[in-house]
Design a protein around this motif. Structure first.
Motif, PDB file in Angstrom:
ATOM      1  N   GLU A   1      13.227   4.630  -3.533  1.00  0.00           N
ATOM      2  CA  GLU A   1      14.261   4.545  -2.492  1.00  0.00           C
ATOM      3  C   GLU A   1      13.855   3.582  -1.378  1.00  0.00           C
ATOM      4  OE1 GLU A   1      13.176   7.756  -3.682  1.00  0.00           O
ATOM      5  OE2 GLU A   1      14.770   7.314  -5.118  1.00  0.00           O
ATOM      6  N   ARG A   2      12.564   3.327  -1.260  1.00  0.00           N
ATOM      7  CA  ARG A   2      12.091   2.437  -0.190  1.00  0.00           C
ATOM      8  C   ARG A   2      11.954   0.984  -0.645  1.00  0.00           C
ATOM      9  NH1 ARG A   2       7.244   3.553   0.965  1.00  0.00           N
ATOM     10  NH2 ARG A   2       6.741   5.413  -0.232  1.00  0.00           N
ATOM     11  N   LEU A   3      12.232   0.720  -1.920  1.00  0.00           N
ATOM     12  CA  LEU A   3      12.100  -0.663  -2.405  1.00  0.00           C
ATOM     13  C   LEU A   3      13.012  -1.655  -1.671  1.00  0.00           C
ATOM     14  CD1 LEU A   3      11.606  -0.274  -6.269  1.00  0.00           C
ATOM     15  CD2 LEU A   3      10.060  -1.439  -4.672  1.00  0.00           C
ATOM     16  N   PRO A   4      14.274  -1.311  -1.388  1.00  0.00           N
ATOM     17  CA  PRO A   4      15.118  -2.283  -0.667  1.00  0.00           C
ATOM     18  C   PRO A   4      14.531  -2.682   0.693  1.00  0.00           C
ATOM     19  CG  PRO A   4      16.477  -0.548  -1.631  1.00  0.00           C
ATOM     20  CD  PRO A   4      15.050  -0.125  -1.824  1.00  0.00           C
ATOM     21  N   GLU A   5      13.947  -1.731   1.380  1.00  0.00           N
ATOM     22  CA  GLU A   5      13.325  -2.015   2.680  1.00  0.00           C
ATOM     23  C   GLU A   5      12.110  -2.935   2.498  1.00  0.00           C
ATOM     24  OE1 GLU A   5      10.820   0.623   6.001  1.00  0.00           O
ATOM     25  OE2 GLU A   5      11.637   1.569   4.198  1.00  0.00           O
TER      26      GLU A   5
ATOM     27  N   ALA B   1       0.839  -1.203   0.000  1.00  0.00           N
ATOM     28  CA  ALA B   1       0.000   0.000   0.000  1.00  0.00           C
ATOM     29  C   ALA B   1       0.877   1.258   0.000  1.00  0.00           C
ATOM     30  CB  ALA B   1      -0.932   0.004   1.213  1.00  0.00           C
ATOM     31  N   ARG B   2       1.955   1.244   0.773  1.00  0.00           N
ATOM     32  CA  ARG B   2       2.826   2.426   0.853  1.00  0.00           C
ATOM     33  C   ARG B   2       3.618   2.654  -0.440  1.00  0.00           C
ATOM     34  NH1 ARG B   2       3.255   0.379   6.287  1.00  0.00           N
ATOM     35  NH2 ARG B   2       5.115  -0.810   5.753  1.00  0.00           N
ATOM     36  N   LEU B   3       3.588   1.655  -1.329  1.00  0.00           N
ATOM     37  CA  LEU B   3       4.300   1.793  -2.607  1.00  0.00           C
ATOM     38  C   LEU B   3       3.373   2.092  -3.778  1.00  0.00           C
ATOM     39  CD1 LEU B   3       6.717  -1.296  -2.333  1.00  0.00           C
ATOM     40  CD2 LEU B   3       7.320   1.107  -1.974  1.00  0.00           C
ATOM     41  N   ILE B   4       2.115   1.650  -3.699  1.00  0.00           N
ATOM     42  CA  ILE B   4       1.278   1.675  -4.917  1.00  0.00           C
ATOM     43  C   ILE B   4      -0.072   2.383  -4.760  1.00  0.00           C
ATOM     44  CG2 ILE B   4       2.300  -0.489  -5.776  1.00  0.00           C
ATOM     45  CD1 ILE B   4      -0.447  -1.824  -4.912  1.00  0.00           C
ATOM     46  N   VAL B   5      -0.428   2.799  -3.543  1.00  0.00           N
ATOM     47  CA  VAL B   5      -1.815   3.266  -3.351  1.00  0.00           C
ATOM     48  C   VAL B   5      -2.150   4.466  -4.245  1.00  0.00           C
ATOM     49  CG1 VAL B   5      -1.359   4.790  -1.361  1.00  0.00           C
ATOM     50  CG2 VAL B   5      -3.598   3.669  -1.600  1.00  0.00           C
ATOM     51  N   SER B   6      -1.164   5.292  -4.568  1.00  0.00           N
ATOM     52  CA  SER B   6      -1.451   6.469  -5.404  1.00  0.00           C
ATOM     53  C   SER B   6      -1.668   6.098  -6.874  1.00  0.00           C
ATOM     54  CB  SER B   6      -0.308   7.483  -5.288  1.00  0.00           C
ATOM     55  OG  SER B   6       0.893   6.917  -5.765  1.00  0.00           O
ATOM     56  N   ASP B   7      -1.355   4.861  -7.247  1.00  0.00           N
ATOM     57  CA  ASP B   7      -1.583   4.428  -8.635  1.00  0.00           C
ATOM     58  C   ASP B   7      -3.026   4.010  -8.879  1.00  0.00           C
ATOM     59  OD1 ASP B   7       1.087   4.743  -9.478  1.00  0.00           O
ATOM     60  OD2 ASP B   7       1.637   2.800  -8.620  1.00  0.00           O
TER      61      ASP B   7
ATOM     62  N   VAL C   1      -2.485  -2.623 -10.815  1.00  0.00           N
ATOM     63  CA  VAL C   1      -2.624  -1.163 -10.681  1.00  0.00           C
ATOM     64  C   VAL C   1      -1.330  -0.385 -10.892  1.00  0.00           C
ATOM     65  CG1 VAL C   1      -4.552  -1.480  -9.075  1.00  0.00           C
ATOM     66  CG2 VAL C   1      -2.248  -1.009  -8.160  1.00  0.00           C
ATOM     67  N   SER C   2      -0.167  -1.037 -10.827  1.00  0.00           N
ATOM     68  CA  SER C   2       1.080  -0.273 -10.770  1.00  0.00           C
ATOM     69  C   SER C   2       2.166  -0.846 -11.669  1.00  0.00           C
ATOM     70  CB  SER C   2       1.591  -0.236  -9.327  1.00  0.00           C
ATOM     71  OG  SER C   2       2.823   0.448  -9.245  1.00  0.00           O
ATOM     72  N   ALA C   3       2.946   0.045 -12.281  1.00  0.00           N
ATOM     73  CA  ALA C   3       4.063  -0.381 -13.132  1.00  0.00           C
ATOM     74  C   ALA C   3       5.357  -0.516 -12.334  1.00  0.00           C
ATOM     75  CB  ALA C   3       4.257   0.624 -14.267  1.00  0.00           C
ATOM     76  N   LEU C   4       5.309  -0.253 -11.035  1.00  0.00           N
ATOM     77  CA  LEU C   4       6.525  -0.292 -10.205  1.00  0.00           C
ATOM     78  C   LEU C   4       7.132  -1.700 -10.184  1.00  0.00           C
ATOM     79  CD1 LEU C   4       8.161   1.565  -8.225  1.00  0.00           C
ATOM     80  CD2 LEU C   4       6.774   0.583  -6.380  1.00  0.00           C
ATOM     81  N   ASP C   5       8.453  -1.771 -10.408  1.00  0.00           N
ATOM     82  CA  ASP C   5       9.160  -3.059 -10.366  1.00  0.00           C
ATOM     83  C   ASP C   5       9.420  -3.452  -8.914  1.00  0.00           C
ATOM     84  OD1 ASP C   5       9.460  -4.074 -12.887  1.00  0.00           O
ATOM     85  OD2 ASP C   5      11.293  -2.929 -13.312  1.00  0.00           O
ATOM     86  N   LEU C   6       8.599  -4.334  -8.391  1.00  0.00           N
ATOM     87  CA  LEU C   6       8.692  -4.646  -6.967  1.00  0.00           C
ATOM     88  C   LEU C   6       9.855  -5.564  -6.638  1.00  0.00           C
ATOM     89  CD1 LEU C   6       4.931  -5.360  -6.251  1.00  0.00           C
ATOM     90  CD2 LEU C   6       6.231  -3.341  -5.548  1.00  0.00           C
ATOM     91  N   LEU C   7      10.140  -6.516  -7.523  1.00  0.00           N
ATOM     92  CA  LEU C   7      11.108  -7.577  -7.206  1.00  0.00           C
ATOM     93  C   LEU C   7      12.274  -7.556  -8.182  1.00  0.00           C
ATOM     94  CD1 LEU C   7       8.535 -10.491  -6.701  1.00  0.00           C
ATOM     95  CD2 LEU C   7       9.643  -9.132  -4.906  1.00  0.00           C
ATOM     96  N   GLU C   8      13.442  -7.919  -7.696  1.00  0.00           N
ATOM     97  CA  GLU C   8      14.579  -8.082  -8.590  1.00  0.00           C
ATOM     98  C   GLU C   8      14.461  -9.442  -9.291  1.00  0.00           C
ATOM     99  OE1 GLU C   8      18.194  -5.590  -7.010  1.00  0.00           O
ATOM    100  OE2 GLU C   8      17.563  -7.037  -5.485  1.00  0.00           O
TER     101      GLU C   8
END
Lengths: 229, 229
Positions: free
Chosen positions: B150-154, B110-116, B194-201
């Motif tokens: 910047e918060r993806l590693p966490e 949620a803290r990574l994608i809710v705005s999408d 909902v999101s294009a963010l690359d969550l995983l390596e």
């Protein structure tokens, strides 16, 4: 032949503190299987040569020798299907609970209590433990646990999945405990035996669950020599 | 009577994104039970009045109406014992996996994608969603997801229990997926839709597992309209 469980202990052989040994101590009680406790210490590698292994728990059950807590738990369910089941025929989801316990609960506990362990060990084990753990953490054990009281809220917050999982039921196993409870409880027994630190607030759901766990099997866990009150 | 599953969707009815609806969409496919998908939106409270409930998933199965993903999953195993089991007769340990997913995975996502999410909703849902989520977080949704790269590693570090649980096996259910996999995968489908963010390596064990999950049931999850590649 006898049933014997090799368990990690301190200078005092009654001070059994390995979380993985506690999983099996509870599992054997759950299945109603009596056993002879064999005190073992980190530097007794020779005593486990017969098992071709260098860590406890190791279970000798008649002709069978089984090492590693997970292997022992699955062995017990397979070998004693008539006794109360630990994982009710489906071990897979318990591996997730074990993974969480290893990576979150144990890791968090270590950063709070690891410096409490050396004073409880005999001389040879103390030297081994301090050296190997300092190498693992890259700093002295006193440095690892420094400021631990201030870090308790963060530790307690990390237990949120456990707190949620206990909502509306007495045990992770439901109305009665099962191996899920013993996996997690092992960590709390490790902490209780070696450290006086108050890990949980009395109002915490997890505190109530831990009290119920301590009362199991005639209060056997509660009666074990411990630094916590 | 027909089997109908009410599922949360965006303006586009094919954009199914609720993690809890995904649990059940996968569970029905696992059991080989065909169903009619009924698109539902946050502000369609009236459409669920028949179920005396205000959230999806809701399953209408002949004469039975079941609300809440956990209730539906246990209902499906009880009602269709001849179809492949979701929880193999022991639901208790799956509640821990669900608790971890809700409190760690979903909270982190949620803290990574809710705005999408708002751009994908119709007008009425968008107003409802933005207002209710801003109230929950106490700030704008753009503020919630600010600095997410910047918060993806966490976030990735918080998935360590899942990573460990997948060591040496293809699925949380073992050689084949079961409800443990669908519980966790629901979170990843929510994010993917909902999101294009690359969550995983790509080298992450979890990435390999997610690929296998996307391929299940003829690639049904992969074929669902999504923002992720």
């Amino acid at each position: 032949m006898a049933r014997r469980l090799f368990e990690l202990c301190g200078r005092d052989p009654a001070r059994i503190f390995s979380p993985y040994c506690w999983r099996i101590r509870m599992a054997l009680a759950h299945k109603g299987l009596a056993f002879e406790a064999v005190p073992w210490r980190f530097t007794d590698k020779q005593a486990l040569a017969f098992a071709n292994h260098d860590k406890v728990p190791v279970l000798q059950d008649g002709e069978c020798t089984v090492a590693d807590s997970w292997e022992i738990a699955t062995y017990l369910d397979a070998a004693y299907p008539g006794a109360p089941s630990l994982m009710r025929g489906n071990a897979e989801p318990y591996l997730f609970i074990s993974a969480w316990t290893d990576t979150v609960l144990h890791a968090g506990l270590a950063r709070l209590i690891v410096s409490d362990i050396p004073p409880l060990l005999d001389e040879a084990d103390r030297a081994y433990f301090v050296q190997s753990r300092q190498a693992r953490f890259g700093r002295t054990l006193a440095e690892v646990t420094a400021g631990r009281e201030e870090r308790l809220p963060e530790f307690r917050a990390s237990l949120l999945p456990l707190r949620h999982a206990l909502r509306g039921r007495d045990f992770l196993g439901g109305a009665a405990p099962d191996y899920a409870d013993y996996i997690v409880f092992g960590g709390f027994m490790w902490a209780r035996v070696v450290s006086a630190l108050d890990l949980l607030e009395p109002t915490d759901t997890i505190h109530g669950w831990r009290e119920r766990m301590l009362d199991l099997f005639g209060g056997m866990p509660r009666a074990t020599p411990a630094m916590a009150g």
